[in-house]
Design a protein around this motif. Structure first.
Motif, PDB file in Angstrom:
ATOM      1  N   GLU A  46      66.263  -3.644 -78.253  1.00  0.00           N
ATOM      2  CA  GLU A  46      65.111  -2.805 -78.580  1.00  0.00           C
ATOM      3  C   GLU A  46      63.799  -3.546 -78.360  1.00  0.00           C
ATOM      4  O   GLU A  46      62.807  -2.954 -77.927  1.00  0.00           O
ATOM      5  CB  GLU A  46      65.204  -2.308 -80.025  1.00  0.00           C
ATOM      6  N   HIS A  47      63.787  -4.861 -78.639  1.00  0.00           N
ATOM      7  CA  HIS A  47      62.591  -5.653 -78.366  1.00  0.00           C
ATOM      8  C   HIS A  47      62.182  -5.521 -76.899  1.00  0.00           C
ATOM      9  O   HIS A  47      61.018  -5.274 -76.591  1.00  0.00           O
ATOM     10  CB  HIS A  47      62.854  -7.132 -78.673  1.00  0.00           C
ATOM     11  N   VAL A  48      63.150  -5.715 -76.008  1.00  0.00           N
ATOM     12  CA  VAL A  48      62.859  -5.687 -74.581  1.00  0.00           C
ATOM     13  C   VAL A  48      62.563  -4.259 -74.121  1.00  0.00           C
ATOM     14  O   VAL A  48      61.679  -4.028 -73.285  1.00  0.00           O
ATOM     15  CB  VAL A  48      64.025  -6.285 -73.772  1.00  0.00           C
ATOM     16  N   LEU A  49      63.286  -3.290 -74.673  1.00  0.00           N
ATOM     17  CA  LEU A  49      63.085  -1.901 -74.271  1.00  0.00           C
ATOM     18  C   LEU A  49      61.676  -1.416 -74.619  1.00  0.00           C
ATOM     19  O   LEU A  49      61.071  -0.662 -73.851  1.00  0.00           O
ATOM     20  CB  LEU A  49      64.124  -1.001 -74.945  1.00  0.00           C
ATOM     21  N   LEU A  50      61.152  -1.844 -75.745  1.00  0.00           N
ATOM     22  CA  LEU A  50      59.785  -1.459 -76.099  1.00  0.00           C
ATOM     23  C   LEU A  50      58.780  -2.025 -75.095  1.00  0.00           C
ATOM     24  O   LEU A  50      57.772  -1.387 -74.785  1.00  0.00           O
ATOM     25  CB  LEU A  50      59.458  -1.946 -77.512  1.00  0.00           C
ATOM     26  N   LEU A  51      59.062  -3.221 -74.577  1.00  0.00           N
ATOM     27  CA  LEU A  51      58.218  -3.780 -73.523  1.00  0.00           C
ATOM     28  C   LEU A  51      58.323  -2.947 -72.251  1.00  0.00           C
ATOM     29  O   LEU A  51      57.307  -2.653 -71.600  1.00  0.00           O
ATOM     30  CB  LEU A  51      58.634  -5.231 -73.238  1.00  0.00           C
ATOM     31  N   VAL A  52      59.541  -2.546 -71.908  1.00  0.00           N
ATOM     32  CA  VAL A  52      59.752  -1.707 -70.724  1.00  0.00           C
ATOM     33  C   VAL A  52      59.013  -0.378 -70.873  1.00  0.00           C
ATOM     34  O   VAL A  52      58.391   0.116 -69.924  1.00  0.00           O
ATOM     35  CB  VAL A  52      61.262  -1.464 -70.508  1.00  0.00           C
ATOM     36  N   MET A  53      59.049   0.198 -72.061  1.00  0.00           N
ATOM     37  CA  MET A  53      58.361   1.469 -72.296  1.00  0.00           C
ATOM     38  C   MET A  53      56.849   1.325 -72.167  1.00  0.00           C
ATOM     39  O   MET A  53      56.156   2.234 -71.701  1.00  0.00           O
ATOM     40  CB  MET A  53      58.736   2.009 -73.680  1.00  0.00           C
ATOM     41  N   SER A  54      56.329   0.171 -72.572  1.00  0.00           N
ATOM     42  CA  SER A  54      54.888  -0.047 -72.420  1.00  0.00           C
ATOM     43  C   SER A  54      54.524  -0.208 -70.944  1.00  0.00           C
ATOM     44  O   SER A  54      53.448   0.218 -70.508  1.00  0.00           O
ATOM     45  CB  SER A  54      54.437  -1.280 -73.215  1.00  0.00           C
ATOM     46  N   TYR A  55      55.429  -0.826 -70.173  1.00  0.00           N
ATOM     47  CA  TYR A  55      55.206  -0.933 -68.726  1.00  0.00           C
ATOM     48  C   TYR A  55      55.178   0.447 -68.088  1.00  0.00           C
ATOM     49  O   TYR A  55      54.332   0.726 -67.223  1.00  0.00           O
ATOM     50  CB  TYR A  55      56.304  -1.791 -68.095  1.00  0.00           C
ATOM     51  N   ASP A  56      56.078   1.314 -68.533  1.00  0.00           N
ATOM     52  CA  ASP A  56      56.098   2.693 -68.036  1.00  0.00           C
ATOM     53  C   ASP A  56      54.767   3.389 -68.308  1.00  0.00           C
ATOM     54  O   ASP A  56      54.206   4.064 -67.450  1.00  0.00           O
ATOM     55  CB  ASP A  56      57.243   3.463 -68.700  1.00  0.00           C
ATOM     56  N   ARG A  57      54.228   3.219 -69.517  1.00  0.00           N
ATOM     57  CA  ARG A  57      52.940   3.841 -69.872  1.00  0.00           C
ATOM     58  C   ARG A  57      51.798   3.211 -69.074  1.00  0.00           C
ATOM     59  O   ARG A  57      50.857   3.899 -68.681  1.00  0.00           O
ATOM     60  CB  ARG A  57      52.669   3.694 -71.367  1.00  0.00           C
ATOM     61  N   PHE A  58      51.877   1.896 -68.832  1.00  0.00           N
ATOM     62  CA  PHE A  58      50.847   1.210 -68.050  1.00  0.00           C
ATOM     63  C   PHE A  58      50.794   1.770 -66.635  1.00  0.00           C
ATOM     64  O   PHE A  58      49.710   2.073 -66.111  1.00  0.00           O
ATOM     65  CB  PHE A  58      51.145  -0.291 -68.012  1.00  0.00           C
ATOM     66  N   VAL A  59      51.964   1.918 -66.007  1.00  0.00           N
ATOM     67  CA  VAL A  59      52.002   2.449 -64.645  1.00  0.00           C
ATOM     68  C   VAL A  59      51.522   3.897 -64.620  1.00  0.00           C
ATOM     69  O   VAL A  59      50.754   4.299 -63.740  1.00  0.00           O
ATOM     70  CB  VAL A  59      53.424   2.342 -64.057  1.00  0.00           C
ATOM     71  N   ALA A  60      51.948   4.693 -65.607  1.00  0.00           N
ATOM     72  CA  ALA A  60      51.574   6.112 -65.648  1.00  0.00           C
ATOM     73  C   ALA A  60      50.068   6.307 -65.782  1.00  0.00           C
ATOM     74  O   ALA A  60      49.493   7.208 -65.161  1.00  0.00           O
ATOM     75  CB  ALA A  60      52.295   6.802 -66.801  1.00  0.00           C
ATOM     76  N   VAL A  61      49.420   5.467 -66.578  1.00  0.00           N
ATOM     77  CA  VAL A  61      47.990   5.634 -66.843  1.00  0.00           C
ATOM     78  C   VAL A  61      47.128   4.877 -65.839  1.00  0.00           C
ATOM     79  O   VAL A  61      46.130   5.409 -65.339  1.00  0.00           O
ATOM     80  CB  VAL A  61      47.649   5.176 -68.284  1.00  0.00           C
ATOM     81  N   CYS A  62      47.499   3.641 -65.542  1.00  0.00           N
ATOM     82  CA  CYS A  62      46.659   2.786 -64.703  1.00  0.00           C
ATOM     83  C   CYS A  62      46.968   2.886 -63.211  1.00  0.00           C
ATOM     84  O   CYS A  62      46.092   2.626 -62.375  1.00  0.00           O
ATOM     85  CB  CYS A  62      46.783   1.330 -65.148  1.00  0.00           C
TER      86      CYS A  62
END
Length: 310
Positions: free
Chosen positions: A110-126
């Motif tokens: 879950e620690h790593v998955l939360l990082l992956v989810m933030s990367y997904d949001r970063f790509v989607a927005v930025c």
């Protein structure tokens, strides 16, 4: 081997033994928490699978997160409920090893998955124009696999080094499940290697992902503020606030519990923090994501309406 070190192969979970009058009340409260966790996260999984509108990377990872919440809550809660209901405080050596292994595996993932989810949001927005390329299905599956792999490696290392230790006398764990800090406090051997591992691996899958997530959200917030449309800004914020809330709650409690010297371990305070990240946060995750995400709410309403018509 000295017989005093091997009085019993079992461990005793005695964290709640000083609250006999509240046993039934605690059982009812914890059972309710567990059922809410199972129900809420199952709804998220079912909605993300059945509704084609949610067949997006964000909801693919959210489904993985919900599954993880069910899994790691289920490694501790059933045994705790059994202790409260049947007054049997013992857990076998193999049971303790198994509980620690799977708990650490799911928590690490879950620690790593939360990082992956933030990367997904970063790509989607930025980087919205490159989103479909950078977050295609094969990439999402690989990122999910890496999350699970790192979680399993983390668990294997910690479990192996923890149970290589000898444990003194009656193995009373002043905790409600088999976790590293209370187990180390029972050891007769030198635990410095274990403590160094906790700090080193904790930095790798604790502090490093947490700081990376915070940095990514600085870029995300700056990008969102440049959006001219008020509606566009609100939509972008709504997809990020939920994840950031979960990150702060989860990393804050987990990092506090593991990425520090065992000598600073405090029974009452640490148990409270453990209850937060192992019981309360998994229950809150579905609520946080549904309240802040209109797509998920609409999907759940559609699925509910459809089932009512059948």
């Amino acid at each position: 081997m000295n017989s005093s070190l091997t009085i019993s192969p079992d461990f005793l979970l005695v964290a709640l033994s000083d609250l006999p009058d509240l046993r039934v009340v605690l059982f009812c409260i914890l059972l309710l928490l567990y059922l809410l966790t199972l129900t809420g996260n199952t709804i998220i999984i079912v909605a993300s699978q059945l509704d084609e509108r949610l067949h997006k990377p964000m909801y693919f990872f959210l489904g993985n997160l919900a599954f993880l919440d069910i899994c790691y809550t289920s490694t501790t809660m059933p045994k705790l409920l059994q202790i409260l209901l049947a007054k049997t405080k013992s857990i076998t050596f193999i049971g303790c090893v198994t509980q620690l292994f799977f708990f650490l595996a799911f928590v690490g993932t879950e620690h790593v998955l939360l990082l992956v989810m933030s990367y997904d949001r970063f790509v989607a927005v930025c980087l919205p124009l490159r989103y479909t390329v950078l977050m295609k299905q094969s990439v999402c599956s690989s990122l999910a696999f890496v999350s699970w792999f790192i979680g399993l490696v983390n668990s294997t290392v910690h479990t192996t080094f923890t149970f290589r230790l000898k444990f003194c006398g009656v193995r009373k764990i002043n905790y409600f499940f088999c976790d590293i800090p209370p187990l180390l406090s029972l050891a007769c051997d030198d635990t410095s290697v274990n403590e160094h591992l906790l700090l080193a691996i904790g930095v790798f899958i604790g502090w490093a992902p947490f700081l990376s997530i915070l940095i990514s959200y600085i870029y995300i917030i700056v990008t969102i503020m440049k959006i001219r449309s008020e509606e566009g800004r609100q939509k972008a914020f709504s997809t990020c606030v939920s994840h950031l809330t979960v990150v702060i709650l989860y990393y804050g409690s987990a990092v506090f519990n593991y990425v520090r010297p065992v000598s600073s371990y405090s029974l009452g305070k640490d148990q409270l923090i453990s209850v937060l990240y192992s019981m309360v946060i998994p229950m809150l995750n579905p609520v946080i994501y549904t309240l802040k995400n209109q797509e998920v709410k609409d999907s759940i309403n559609r699925q509910f309406t459809l089932r009512m018509k059948l």
